[in-house]
Design a protein around this motif. Structure first.
Motif, PDB file in Angstrom:
ATOM      1  N   ILE A  96     -23.866  44.080  -2.723  1.00 29.82           N
ATOM      2  CA  ILE A  96     -22.447  44.007  -2.390  1.00 29.82           C
ATOM      3  C   ILE A  96     -21.655  43.918  -3.683  1.00 29.82           C
ATOM      4  O   ILE A  96     -21.877  43.020  -4.501  1.00 29.82           O
ATOM      5  N   GLU A  97     -20.731  44.847  -3.885  1.00 27.61           N
ATOM      6  CA  GLU A  97     -19.892  44.847  -5.082  1.00 27.61           C
ATOM      7  C   GLU A  97     -18.565  44.174  -4.768  1.00 27.61           C
ATOM      8  O   GLU A  97     -17.897  44.528  -3.790  1.00 27.61           O
ATOM      9  N   ALA A 208     -22.635  34.995   9.038  1.00 24.57           N
ATOM     10  CA  ALA A 208     -22.458  35.090   7.585  1.00 24.57           C
ATOM     11  C   ALA A 208     -22.716  36.523   7.133  1.00 24.57           C
ATOM     12  O   ALA A 208     -23.736  37.126   7.480  1.00 24.57           O
ATOM     13  N   VAL A 209     -21.803  37.083   6.350  1.00 24.86           N
ATOM     14  CA  VAL A 209     -21.914  38.470   5.910  1.00 24.86           C
ATOM     15  C   VAL A 209     -23.102  38.653   4.970  1.00 24.86           C
ATOM     16  O   VAL A 209     -23.846  39.634   5.068  1.00 24.86           O
ATOM     17  N   LEU A 210     -23.301  37.716   4.054  1.00 18.50           N
ATOM     18  CA  LEU A 210     -24.388  37.806   3.089  1.00 18.50           C
ATOM     19  C   LEU A 210     -25.549  36.921   3.503  1.00 18.50           C
ATOM     20  O   LEU A 210     -25.353  35.851   4.098  1.00 18.50           O
ATOM     21  N   GLN A 211     -26.754  37.353   3.182  1.00 19.71           N
ATOM     22  CA  GLN A 211     -27.967  36.634   3.554  1.00 19.71           C
ATOM     23  C   GLN A 211     -28.888  36.550   2.338  1.00 19.71           C
ATOM     24  O   GLN A 211     -28.776  37.356   1.402  1.00 19.71           O
ATOM     25  N   PRO A 212     -29.819  35.576   2.332  1.00 27.15           N
ATOM     26  CA  PRO A 212     -30.804  35.525   1.241  1.00 27.15           C
ATOM     27  C   PRO A 212     -31.519  36.867   1.082  1.00 27.15           C
ATOM     28  O   PRO A 212     -31.930  37.477   2.068  1.00 27.15           O
ATOM     29  N   GLY A 213     -31.633  37.317  -0.152  1.00 29.91           N
ATOM     30  CA  GLY A 213     -32.212  38.630  -0.438  1.00 29.91           C
ATOM     31  C   GLY A 213     -31.163  39.680  -0.753  1.00 29.91           C
ATOM     32  O   GLY A 213     -31.472  40.684  -1.392  1.00 29.91           O
ATOM     33  N   ASP A 214     -29.925  39.466  -0.272  1.00 31.66           N
ATOM     34  CA  ASP A 214     -28.828  40.333  -0.696  1.00 31.66           C
ATOM     35  C   ASP A 214     -28.502  40.043  -2.159  1.00 31.66           C
ATOM     36  O   ASP A 214     -28.902  39.020  -2.717  1.00 31.66           O
ATOM     37  N   CYS A 215     -27.762  40.938  -2.779  1.00 28.82           N
ATOM     38  CA  CYS A 215     -27.341  40.745  -4.167  1.00 28.82           C
ATOM     39  C   CYS A 215     -25.842  41.013  -4.293  1.00 28.82           C
ATOM     40  O   CYS A 215     -25.288  41.844  -3.565  1.00 28.82           O
ATOM     41  N   VAL A 216     -25.226  40.315  -5.218  1.00 29.63           N
ATOM     42  CA  VAL A 216     -23.796  40.471  -5.488  1.00 29.63           C
ATOM     43  C   VAL A 216     -23.610  40.972  -6.910  1.00 29.63           C
ATOM     44  O   VAL A 216     -24.247  40.478  -7.841  1.00 29.63           O
ATOM     45  N   ARG A 217     -22.748  41.971  -7.051  1.00 26.13           N
ATOM     46  CA  ARG A 217     -22.355  42.422  -8.380  1.00 26.13           C
ATOM     47  C   ARG A 217     -20.836  42.289  -8.501  1.00 26.13           C
ATOM     48  O   ARG A 217     -20.092  42.785  -7.649  1.00 26.13           O
ATOM     49  N   PHE A 218     -20.392  41.569  -9.535  1.00 24.34           N
ATOM     50  CA  PHE A 218     -18.960  41.427  -9.786  1.00 24.34           C
ATOM     51  C   PHE A 218     -18.476  42.578 -10.661  1.00 24.34           C
ATOM     52  O   PHE A 218     -19.136  42.966 -11.618  1.00 24.34           O
ATOM     53  N   ARG A 219     -17.320  43.109 -10.305  1.00 22.80           N
ATOM     54  CA  ARG A 219     -16.716  44.210 -11.060  1.00 22.80           C
ATOM     55  C   ARG A 219     -15.313  43.795 -11.489  1.00 22.80           C
ATOM     56  O   ARG A 219     -14.571  43.184 -10.709  1.00 22.80           O
TER      57      ARG A 219
END
Length: 227
Positions: A96-97, A208-219
């Motif tokens: 998820i960006e 919850a939209v995000l779950q363990p194993g998802d990743c976040v990238r900040f832009r």
């Protein structure tokens, strides 16, 4: 003689309703992946209502609380055995960006992070945006994600006086971690920017939209250099 530091798991009763397992060693992805695997294994025990992964820990709420010391010791032995036998579970989630406006009214503590680290604004922002942050666990408040992988060069102690009402979408640093507030509420972290995303939808499954194993990238969406 220098000896390598050794760590041991820790088990703590939370009243009569739950048991907390704390993993040994530093906060890293591989031990957290073992906790994810442990949660699936221990969820099947008849004594366990729910296995809830946290940051470097696993909480087991009781469906049937142990009534004797022997029963409690047997459960604790099962937990420790699961830790020894479980291999890391590399969940493959989504990336998820999140576009972030750094500084300004939405990032009032960016200057404090700059002062603490001795880095420039651009260096702090670049280091914060560089990693791909894995979601380790959910907690604190609905939809909030604990993220791993922040560069230790921008680590900043939590604030001595917490913020009473931090807006949702606030991007903050607390110690060696970073995260995004899913909703408005108090926080002792240093807020360096803001993003726009709804992290929690009660009508959805899972909410919850995000779950363990998802990743976040900040832009970087923008950098406001006056706070």
């Amino acid at each position: 003689m220098n000896r390598a530091k050794t760590y041991s798991p820790n088990l703590t009763l939370l009243g009569t309703t739950a048991l907390l397992f704390e993993a040994p060693g530093p906060l890293e992805l591989a031990p957290q992946q073992r906790i994810w695997a442990m949660a699936g294994r221990l969820q099947a025990l008849p004594e366990v209502r729910e296995a809830v992964p946290g940051m470097n820990n696993l909480m087991l709420t009781f469906a049937r609380p142990p009534r004797t010391l022997a029963a409690l010791q047997a459960l604790e032995a099962s937990v420790l055995q699961a830790w020894e036998e479980t291999e890391p579970l590399p969940l493959q989630g989504r990336i998820i960006e999140l576009p972030v406006v750094y500084g300004g009214a939405g990032g009032p503590h960016l200057a404090d992070v700059v002062t603490h680290t001795g880095l420039s604004i651009d260096e702090v922002v670049a280091l914060h945006c560089a990693p791909l942050y894995p979601v380790y666990a959910l907690g604190s408040h609905p939809g909030y994600c604990y993220l791993g992988g922040m560069d230790e060069r921008i680590a900043t102690p939590r604030r001595a006086v917490p913020i009473v009402n931090l807006p949702g979408g606030s991007v903050s640093i607390g110690g060696v971690q970073t995260g995004v507030s899913a909703s408005a509420g108090p926080s002792g972290w240093n807020t360096i920017g803001s993003t726009t995303m709804d992290f929690f939808h009660p009508e959805q499954d899972p909410p919850a939209v995000l779950q363990p194993g998802d990743c976040v990238r900040f832009r970087v969406q923008d950098i406001v250099r006056t706070c």
